[in-house]
Structure formats: structure tokens, C-alpha cells
Design an enzyme around this catalytic site. Structure first.
Site, PDB file in Angstrom:
ATOM      1  CE  LYS A 273      21.822  57.283  82.760  1.00 41.61           C
ATOM      2  NZ  LYS A 273      22.703  57.738  81.555  1.00 41.61           N
TER       3      LYS A 273
ATOM      4  N   GLY B  74      24.030  60.087  85.164  1.00 40.54           N
ATOM      5  CA  GLY B  74      23.720  58.842  85.741  1.00 40.54           C
ATOM      6  C   GLY B  74      22.988  59.812  86.780  1.00 40.54           C
TER       7      GLY B  74
ATOM      8  CD  GLU C  56      21.446  40.660  85.768  1.00 37.43           C
ATOM      9  OE1 GLU C  56      22.994  40.376  85.979  1.00 37.43           O
ATOM     10  OE2 GLU C  56      20.210  40.741  86.061  1.00 37.43           O
TER      11      GLU C  56
ATOM     12  CB  CYS D 129      29.194  42.909  82.922  1.00 36.53           C
ATOM     13  SG  CYS D 129      28.634  41.813  81.275  1.00 36.53           S
TER      14      CYS D 129
ATOM     15  CD  GLU E   4      34.032  44.611  85.113  1.00 32.18           C
ATOM     16  OE1 GLU E   4      33.748  45.896  85.918  1.00 32.18           O
ATOM     17  OE2 GLU E   4      32.902  44.269  85.229  1.00 32.18           O
TER      18      GLU E   4
HETATM   19  P1  NAD Z   1      28.233  52.612  84.583  1.00 33.08           P
HETATM   20  O1  NAD Z   1      28.194  51.758  86.201  1.00 33.08           O
HETATM   21  O2  NAD Z   1      29.605  54.206  85.223  1.00 33.08           O
HETATM   22  O3  NAD Z   1      27.292  53.284  84.213  1.00 33.08           O
HETATM   23  C1  NAD Z   1      25.263  52.345  83.281  1.00 33.08           C
HETATM   24  C2  NAD Z   1      24.547  53.274  84.030  1.00 33.08           C
HETATM   25  O4  NAD Z   1      24.339  53.910  85.021  1.00 33.08           O
HETATM   26  C3  NAD Z   1      24.714  54.612  82.439  1.00 33.08           C
HETATM   27  O5  NAD Z   1      23.794  54.430  82.233  1.00 33.08           O
HETATM   28  C4  NAD Z   1      25.526  55.862  83.760  1.00 33.08           C
HETATM   29  O6  NAD Z   1      24.474  56.577  83.099  1.00 33.08           O
HETATM   30  C5  NAD Z   1      24.061  55.241  84.766  1.00 33.08           C
HETATM   31  N1  NAD Z   1      24.619  55.908  86.382  1.00 33.08           N
HETATM   32  C6  NAD Z   1      25.770  56.375  86.565  1.00 33.08           C
HETATM   33  N2  NAD Z   1      25.686  56.906  87.997  1.00 33.08           N
HETATM   34  C7  NAD Z   1      24.490  56.502  88.238  1.00 33.08           C
HETATM   35  C8  NAD Z   1      23.880  57.520  89.984  1.00 33.08           C
HETATM   36  N3  NAD Z   1      24.621  57.730  90.669  1.00 33.08           N
HETATM   37  N4  NAD Z   1      22.436  56.395  89.549  1.00 33.08           N
HETATM   38  C9  NAD Z   1      22.197  55.776  88.963  1.00 33.08           C
HETATM   39  N5  NAD Z   1      22.970  55.479  87.539  1.00 33.08           N
HETATM   40  C10 NAD Z   1      23.864  56.366  87.302  1.00 33.08           C
HETATM   41  O7  NAD Z   1      28.766  51.383  84.011  1.00 33.08           O
HETATM   42  P2  NAD Z   1      29.220  51.505  82.530  1.00 33.08           P
HETATM   43  O8  NAD Z   1      30.854  52.103  82.454  1.00 33.08           O
HETATM   44  O9  NAD Z   1      28.521  51.816  81.162  1.00 33.08           O
HETATM   45  O10 NAD Z   1      29.359  49.909  82.114  1.00 33.08           O
HETATM   46  C11 NAD Z   1      30.250  48.973  82.287  1.00 33.08           C
HETATM   47  C12 NAD Z   1      30.100  48.309  83.721  1.00 33.08           C
HETATM   48  O11 NAD Z   1      28.355  46.967  83.261  1.00 33.08           O
HETATM   49  C13 NAD Z   1      31.046  47.003  84.464  1.00 33.08           C
HETATM   50  O12 NAD Z   1      31.129  46.807  85.064  1.00 33.08           O
HETATM   51  C14 NAD Z   1      30.205  45.838  83.649  1.00 33.08           C
HETATM   52  O13 NAD Z   1      31.086  44.569  84.317  1.00 33.08           O
HETATM   53  C15 NAD Z   1      29.087  45.510  83.840  1.00 33.08           C
HETATM   54  N6  NAD Z   1      28.351  45.512  83.358  1.00 33.08           N
HETATM   55  C16 NAD Z   1      27.135  44.156  83.488  1.00 33.08           C
HETATM   56  C17 NAD Z   1      26.440  43.453  83.264  1.00 33.08           C
HETATM   57  C18 NAD Z   1      25.935  42.461  83.610  1.00 33.08           C
HETATM   58  O14 NAD Z   1      24.840  42.430  82.805  1.00 33.08           O
HETATM   59  N7  NAD Z   1      25.911  42.045  84.551  1.00 33.08           N
HETATM   60  C19 NAD Z   1      26.097  43.830  81.773  1.00 33.08           C
HETATM   61  C20 NAD Z   1      27.190  45.036  80.800  1.00 33.08           C
HETATM   62  C21 NAD Z   1      28.367  45.519  82.039  1.00 33.08           C
END
Ligand code: NAD
Length: 474
Positions: A170, A203, A245, A279, A377
């Protein structure tokens, strides 16, 4: 204009069961750059059924077959690398040099690393009377963010394929293009039908349906902390494995030595890479308090030297991913000013001369660790510099965070740097800028519970089975 309205299910590009589309916005121009489909729960059921069927044969494929497949994927990825990089630039705004550079290189690196790990991974080990087998966990739901799309997608797909799992990807709604090209790459490389499936969409619909699905054995999620928490709740009723993650607020400790100013400048430049949307970004820069004036000059100089503009042009930094991300970052900059942090570079609004696109000024504050800008963050090019009295104090500040993803130590004395790195409570530390595809990556505390990259990335996708009595007692 890109038109990516089909999903990839059971070895073919197919229309969604119920047609529904959404526009994708180019963050540099604010113009529509293409259209995707938004899937429904029915599409998820269809993809999960395909993955479940395919698991019967893929889970018992030979290591040699999987080595061949990963090799073919790698070759096809390399053939289309430039296209992938251009898609990354268009969808999330990274400068082309970065999109076609580190972004695609990371994806390729994870495929290559999984291929190498697979060659020597111990799927079976005899221990006394017992055979310990590492078996593929099953059907995996892979949910990814937009900030390093090829990195985060390939780091999941490659070990999942290598261990014999089947999967449904996804991709992020904000950055869907590179995943669509990746699906074409996997198709051309000959991934058997049903082993890899991809559905675009919201999501809250697709991600949630995967998390709750009784026939999905594992969710691997990279994204924000609140969504990670929701996924764990959604997955609880079916007791599936959930690898998270999540976000970070990583500290970068600069040691008090002759290279202090140069290291501060390097850390500041590093923070602005990918528009601060990393991240593990070192978003809290800890410098010797007694040398704060020197550190300010170095950090301000480095931030002011970051060129910002059209990601297809020759600039170091592009826009942030979306209008809403831009607004969140602007709110944090205002909050920093309001809570009394000292602004030493950047500030509110777009950089001078830019009036369109979600461009943010490379911003540096001097503050303290209690401030909101040091605790939450921000996920943008905003750095907070904090003074420390001695190394105990530096470590105390670094560890005073809800997060525990990354950490950095820069300095000339490797013995001291190593000691400091051992005392920081985070999943990964980079000493003087090292890089290693085999180093496990993941968070302590609220930064998550999983580990990706290298051999540890495999452990996420296997179950451990003990067959006692495999050998007769001697
Ligand atoms: P997000 O959590 O908004 O979305 C991530 C994914 O989850 C997207 O594909 C989104 O569509 C999906 N999603 C949203 N709501 C959902 C739900 N209720 N159930 C299941 N899936 C759902 O994050 P983002 O804005 O896309 O990314 C930024 C975040 O990701 C930051 O907090 C960053 O720190 C984190 N990040 C972490 C790592 C790591 O390896 N630790 C790496 C990169 C980014």
C-alpha cells in the site's frame, strides 16, 4: 501527466472493483501531475486472496529460485532507475540529483543486500535433537510513507520476497508513482502471479483493511507514530505480527574539539537534505555551550548556503511534500519563535523570490530541550541547536526524548565518540557519517519495534519452527 489508475493484483494490472480516482499534486508547482485510483476493501480482499493462493507455492520455492528472481529484479530496476528517480522528484519534490541519486540508490541497495543475505541465510539449523527452521511468515501487508519512497518500499519487498512471503503493498497516496513503476519492474522481472500485489489508496481504507484482515499474517509499517498506534490496535484482534518503523527526534552530538565548527556546518547541511523529511534526521544539534557563538556562525552559514528551488533545476533543496506539511512546518516555526527560541537562520514563509510551491526556508533555532520544537517531530528543514555543559549533559539531553530512532556523534577522538554512542538510547548511531546497508535500522521507545536492513530485516519476515526429535537422542 501520469495516469496510473490500475492496481497490480494476481500478476496483472487491473481496474479497481469500484472506480474512484484522485489527483496527485506536484509540490514544486502546485499543479496536478497525474491521477491514481483509490481502492476499496473489496480490492484488498481480492489481493489478499491472490497472495494467499500464491503463498502455497512461493513459500516452498528454493533459495536458488529466489536468488534468480532477485537478480532479475535488480537488473530491471537498474534499467529503469532514471525513470524511478524522475518519478520520485515529481511526486515528493526531491531535487533530481537526489531523486535519481540517493533515493533510487537506497532502493537498489536493499534489493542487492537481500540478494546477498539470501545466499548465506540459515533457514535450517540442527541443534541437538531439534531442527530449527525459519519459515516465511505468510501474507504480508506493507504500508509505506512518501519521504524516501524507494528506500522504504524496497527494504520491505526485498526481504519479504527473499524469505518466501507473499505481499500486498500500500504505497503512500502523496507519492504513488515510483511504486507503480516498481510494480512494472517486478512484473517484467517475472515475480510469480499473486506473490506481489499493489493497491493504491487512502491509508484509512486500504491500510486499515490490511491491518484488520484475518488472512494477513503480518503488517510492516513505516510512517508516523499515531498511525502506527492505530495499526497495532487494528491488528490486535487477529494477533498478527506488526513491525513498526516510526518517527524520531534524533540528537546529533558534536564533540568539543578543533573540528567543532566544521562538524556543526556538516550536521546543519545534513538536516536540510530531502527538505528535512527524514525519520532519522539529526534535528536536535547538541554543541558545547561554551562555544555557542562559534556554533551559531557555522550553523547559520551552512543553512544560509543551502540553495532552495525547482527540484528539476540545480538546487540543493526542493519543496516539502504537500500544502498540509508546509502548514504544519510553518506552525512549528511560529511556535519556536513564540516559545522564545532564537532564530539564527531562515524563518516563516517561503524563501525570497519564490511565490509558488511548498518551499520552506532552511531554518535554525537556538533553544532548549523542553521546547516543543525540540520534543516533537517537525519533519521539515528546521533544526534546533542546544548547548551542553559536558558529555554527561549531552548524553542526558540526547536521551531525554520520547523517541529513539537515530543518533549521531561527530568528533576527532574515536574512543570518546564510541563511548558516547554506546550511551545513547536509540536503535542506530552514526559516528562521523558512516553508512552501511547491512546495519540494522529501527527504533527504541516510540520510534518503533521493528528492524529493517541487512540480515535483521529477514528476521521480521520469518517464523521460527522447532522440530524436536528431528535427530534421535545420542
Ligand atoms: P503516515 O503515518 O501519515 O502514513 C504512512 C502510510 O500509512 C501511508 O501509506 C498512509 O496512507 C498509511 N496510513 C494512514 N493511515 C492509516 C491507517 N489508519 N491504517 C493503515 N495505514 C494508514 O506517515 P507519512 O506522513 O507518510 O510519513 C512520515 C512519517 O513517517 C514521519 O513520522 C516519519 O518519521 C516516519 N518515517 C519513519 C521511518 C522509519 O524507518 N522509522 C522512515 C521514514 C519515515
Amino acid at each position: 501527466m501520469r495516469n496510473y489508475t490500475q492496481f497490480y493484483i494476481d500478476g496483472a494490472f487491473v481496474d479497481p472493483i469500484t472506480p474512484k480516482t484522485a489527483e496527485v499534486i506536484n509540490p514544486a508547482t502546485e499543479a496536478v501531475s497525474g491521477t491514481i485510483s483509490l481502492g476499496s476493501e473489496a480490492d484488498v480482499d481480492k489481493a489478499v486472496a491472490a497472495a494467499r493462493r500464491a503463498f502455497a507455492s512461493w513459500s516452498v520455492s528454493t533459495v536458488a529460485e529466489r536468488i534468480d528472481l532477485l537478480g532479475a529484479i535488480l537488473a530491471e530496476y537498474e534499467r529503469r532507475e532514471r525513470e524511478l528517480g524522475e518519478a520520485v522528484t515529481e511526486e515528493m519534490g526531491a531535487p533530481l540529483s537526489l531523486g535519481c541519486g540517493f533515493h533510487t540508490l537506497l532502493g537498489k541497495g536493499h534489493i542487492g543486500t537481500a540478494l546477498e543475505v539470501l545466499k548465506t541465510y540459515k533457514f535450517e539449523e540442527e541443534r541437538g535433537v531439534t531442527m530449527i527452521r525459519k519459515e516465511p511468515i505468510g501474507v504480508c501487508g506493507l504500508i509505506t510513507p512518501w519521504n524516501w519512497p524507494m528506500n522504504q518500499t524496497c527494504v520491505k519487498i526485498a526481504p519479504a520476497l527473499a524469505t518466501g512471503c507473499t505481499m500486498i503493498l500500500k504505497p503512500p497516496q502523496l507519492a504513488p508513482y515510483s511504486a507503480q513503476i516498481l510494480a512494472e519492474i517486478l512484473h517484467t522481472a517475472g515475480v510469480p502471479a499473486g506473490v506481489f500485489n499493489m493497491i493504491q489508496g487512502a491509508g484509512s481504507v486500504i491500510g486499515a483493511a490490511l491491518s484488520r484482515h484475518k488472512d494477513v499474517d503480518m503488517i510492516s509499517f513505516t510512517g508516523s507514530e499515531p498511525v502506527g498506534v492505530q495499526i497495532q490496535k487494528d491488528a490486535a484482534d487477529t494477533v498478527k505480527r506488526v513491525g513498526l518503523e516510526l518517527g524520531g527526534k534524533s540528537a546529533w552530538i558534536v564533540l568539543d574539539d578543533a573540528s567543532m565548527a566544521a562538524n556543526v556546518a556538516g550536521a546543519t547541511g545534513g538536516m536540510m537534505g530531502n527538505s528535512g523529511q527524514t525519520c532519522s534526521a539529526g534535528s536536535r544539534l547538541l554543541v558545547p555551550a561554551a562555544r555557542m557563538e562559534e556554533a551559531i556562525a557555522a550553523a547559520a552559514g551552512a543553512a544560509n548556503g543551502v540553495t532552495v528551488g525547482d527540484p528539476t533545476g540545480n538546487f540543493a533543496m526542493g519543496p516539502v511534500v504537500s500544502k498540509s506539511q508546509y502548514n504544519i512546518i510553518q506552525d512549528y516555526i511560529t511556535k519556536g519563535i513564540d516559545e522564545g527560541a532564537t532564530l539564527i537562520a531562515g524563518g516563516p514563509g517561503r524563501p525570497e523570490g519564490i511565490d509558488k510551491g511548498w518551499f520552506v526556508r532552511p531554518t535554525v533555532f537556538v533553544g532548549n530541550n523542553d521546547m516543543v520544537i525540540a520534543r516533537e517531530e517537525i519533519f521539515g528543514p528546521v533544526l534546533v541547536m542546544i548547548g551542553y555543559d559536558d558529555l554527561d549533559h549531552a548524553v542526558e539531553i540526547a536521551n531525554d526524548s520520547d523517541f529513539g530512532l537515530g543518533g549521531y556523534v561527530s568528533g576527532e577522538d574515536l574512543t570518546v565518540a564510541r563511548d558516547v554512542s554506546k550511551r545513547m538510547r536509540t536503535g542506530a548511531i552514526w559516528v562521523n557519517g558512516g553508512f552501511d546497508f547491512n546495519a540494522p535500522f529501527g527504533g527504541y521507545k516510540r520510534s518503533g519495534n521493528g528492524r529493517e536492513w541487512g540480515v535483521e530485516g529477514f528476521a521480521e519476515y520469518v517464523e521460527t519452527k522447532a522440530i524436536v526429535g528431528w535427530n534421535a537422542a545420542g
